[in-house]
Write a protein that holds these residues in place. Structure first.
Motif, PDB file in Angstrom:
ATOM      1  N   VAL A 146       0.857  -1.176   0.000  1.00  0.00           N
ATOM      2  CA  VAL A 146       0.000   0.000   0.000  1.00  0.00           C
ATOM      3  C   VAL A 146       0.895   1.228   0.000  1.00  0.00           C
ATOM      4  CG1 VAL A 146      -1.750   1.308   1.251  1.00  0.00           C
ATOM      5  CG2 VAL A 146      -1.832  -1.194   1.247  1.00  0.00           C
ATOM      6  N   MET A 147       0.593   2.158  -0.898  1.00  0.00           N
ATOM      7  CA  MET A 147       1.385   3.376  -1.010  1.00  0.00           C
ATOM      8  C   MET A 147       0.872   4.456  -0.057  1.00  0.00           C
ATOM      9  SD  MET A 147       3.875   2.858  -3.088  1.00  0.00           S
ATOM     10  CE  MET A 147       4.396   4.552  -3.351  1.00  0.00           C
ATOM     11  N   GLU A 148       1.370   5.651  -0.228  1.00  0.00           N
ATOM     12  CA  GLU A 148       1.003   6.791   0.599  1.00  0.00           C
ATOM     13  C   GLU A 148      -0.423   7.239   0.305  1.00  0.00           C
ATOM     14  OE1 GLU A 148       2.986  10.377  -1.843  1.00  0.00           O
ATOM     15  OE2 GLU A 148       4.154   8.540  -1.702  1.00  0.00           O
ATOM     16  N   ASN A 149      -0.931   8.177   1.117  1.00  0.00           N
ATOM     17  CA  ASN A 149      -2.255   8.737   0.899  1.00  0.00           C
ATOM     18  C   ASN A 149      -2.368   9.296  -0.516  1.00  0.00           C
ATOM     19  OD1 ASN A 149      -2.622   8.160   3.568  1.00  0.00           O
ATOM     20  ND2 ASN A 149      -2.586  10.277   4.276  1.00  0.00           N
ATOM     21  N   GLY A 150      -3.534   9.069  -1.120  1.00  0.00           N
ATOM     22  CA  GLY A 150      -3.751   9.529  -2.482  1.00  0.00           C
ATOM     23  C   GLY A 150      -3.764   8.390  -3.479  1.00  0.00           C
ATOM     24  N   PHE A 151      -3.178   7.275  -3.124  1.00  0.00           N
ATOM     25  CA  PHE A 151      -3.245   6.062  -3.962  1.00  0.00           C
ATOM     26  C   PHE A 151      -3.707   4.942  -3.032  1.00  0.00           C
ATOM     27  CE2 PHE A 151      -1.202   2.478  -6.387  1.00  0.00           C
ATOM     28  CZ  PHE A 151      -2.000   2.622  -7.513  1.00  0.00           C
ATOM     29  N   ASN A 152      -4.972   5.045  -2.641  1.00  0.00           N
ATOM     30  CA  ASN A 152      -5.503   4.248  -1.537  1.00  0.00           C
ATOM     31  C   ASN A 152      -6.067   2.919  -2.025  1.00  0.00           C
ATOM     32  OD1 ASN A 152      -4.903   6.334   0.305  1.00  0.00           O
ATOM     33  ND2 ASN A 152      -6.821   7.366  -0.179  1.00  0.00           N
ATOM     34  N   THR A 153      -5.183   2.052  -2.443  1.00  0.00           N
ATOM     35  CA  THR A 153      -5.580   0.702  -2.832  1.00  0.00           C
ATOM     36  C   THR A 153      -4.399  -0.223  -2.626  1.00  0.00           C
ATOM     37  OG1 THR A 153      -6.540  -0.642  -4.607  1.00  0.00           O
ATOM     38  CG2 THR A 153      -4.886   0.986  -5.236  1.00  0.00           C
TER      39      THR A 153
END
Length: 261
Positions: A146-153
């Motif tokens: 899971v990446m940082e906020n803004g790529f929430n998947t």
């Protein structure tokens, strides 16, 4: 007649060469991890160039290249030294970094090998200073990040033998063996000091009131319960999720077991 003689000579030569003994190669012996590796690495920081660092590390007081076991210990990292962390039931992992392999100083690389038991889980974690490429060399692994906020998947993958994937710097990621057979992976990271932060362990170190507020149920979980959670914080390689453990006969179907070791 001449052709017959040449044929016989060729046959004899072929026979002689085919029975020649294969070269004997002795299996290299074990290499212990350097006990004062961090101190050695610290002494290399002040050297102005890569050549200077290697010269300081790999030569004696007279400037002569080290030989034998002395040289081997400084140039070979033995991943056979790994063993499960205390309390871990999911396997083991050993990461070669500048802290235990000083020749990595200023090279910008590190690497790991992990042996994951059936159902074992390398718990969610992140590397604050490195991207990672991971390759399965035995068995099957389910992975996700899971990446940082803004790529929430969540980006999920399943890896078979000799298949690999990546985990970007700072991403929360994990690996799980979903089978009843052992799995093995190798990983490379682009920093000699990649760091590791286990998400659950780090989160539950916060103040009880902060954890309550962050989870959104300040009246359901009290300080005593949070302290109980802290006493069962996971280790790097956890036993695995209940469904896999039950399917492999590693957990009674009527029992309740945390996915943490």
């Amino acid at each position: 007649m001449l052709k017959l003689i040449l044929f016989i000579n060729a046959l004899v030569f072929t026979t002689l060469t085919s029975v020649k003994a294969a070269p004997t190669v002795t299996t290299p012996g074990p290499v212990p991890i350097i006990s004062n590796a961090a101190a050695i690495a610290g002494g290399l920081i002040t050297q102005p160039s890569s050549n200077d660092r290697l010269e300081k590390l790999l030569t004696d007081a007279n400037g002569n290249l080290l030989t034998g076991d002395a040289l081997r210990q400084l140039t070979v990292f033995d991943f056979n030294n790994q063993k499960p962390a205390d309390g871990a039931r999911g396997g083991s992992i050993l990461l070669a970094t500048v802290d235990n392999f000083p020749i990595l100083q200023d090279l910008g690389i590190s690497g790991a090998i992990s042996f994951i038991e059936p159902c074992g889980l390398n718990i969610p974690h992140l590397h604050p200073r490195a991207d990672e490429v991971l390759i399965t060399i035995e068995g099957i692994l389910d992975t996700g990040f899971v990446m940082e906020n803004g790529f929430n998947t969540e980006i999920e993958t399943q890896l078979g033998k000799y298949q690999g994937t990546v985990f970007p710097m700072g991403s929360i990621h994990y690996q799980q063996n979903p089978t009843c057979d052992p799995a093995v992976f190798v990983a490379a990271l682009n920093n000699e000091d990649p760091g590791r932060s286990d998400i659950a362990t780090s989160f539950w170190m916060l103040q009880s009131e902060v954890i309550n507020a962050a989870l959104g149920f300040p009246t359901t979980i009290g300080g005593e319960n949070i302290d109980a959670w802290r006493s069962h914080l996971p280790v790097n390689l956890a036993a695995g999720v209940d469904s896999c453990l039950q399917a492999c006969g590693l957990l009674a179907s009527n029992s309740s077991s945390s996915s943490y070791a």
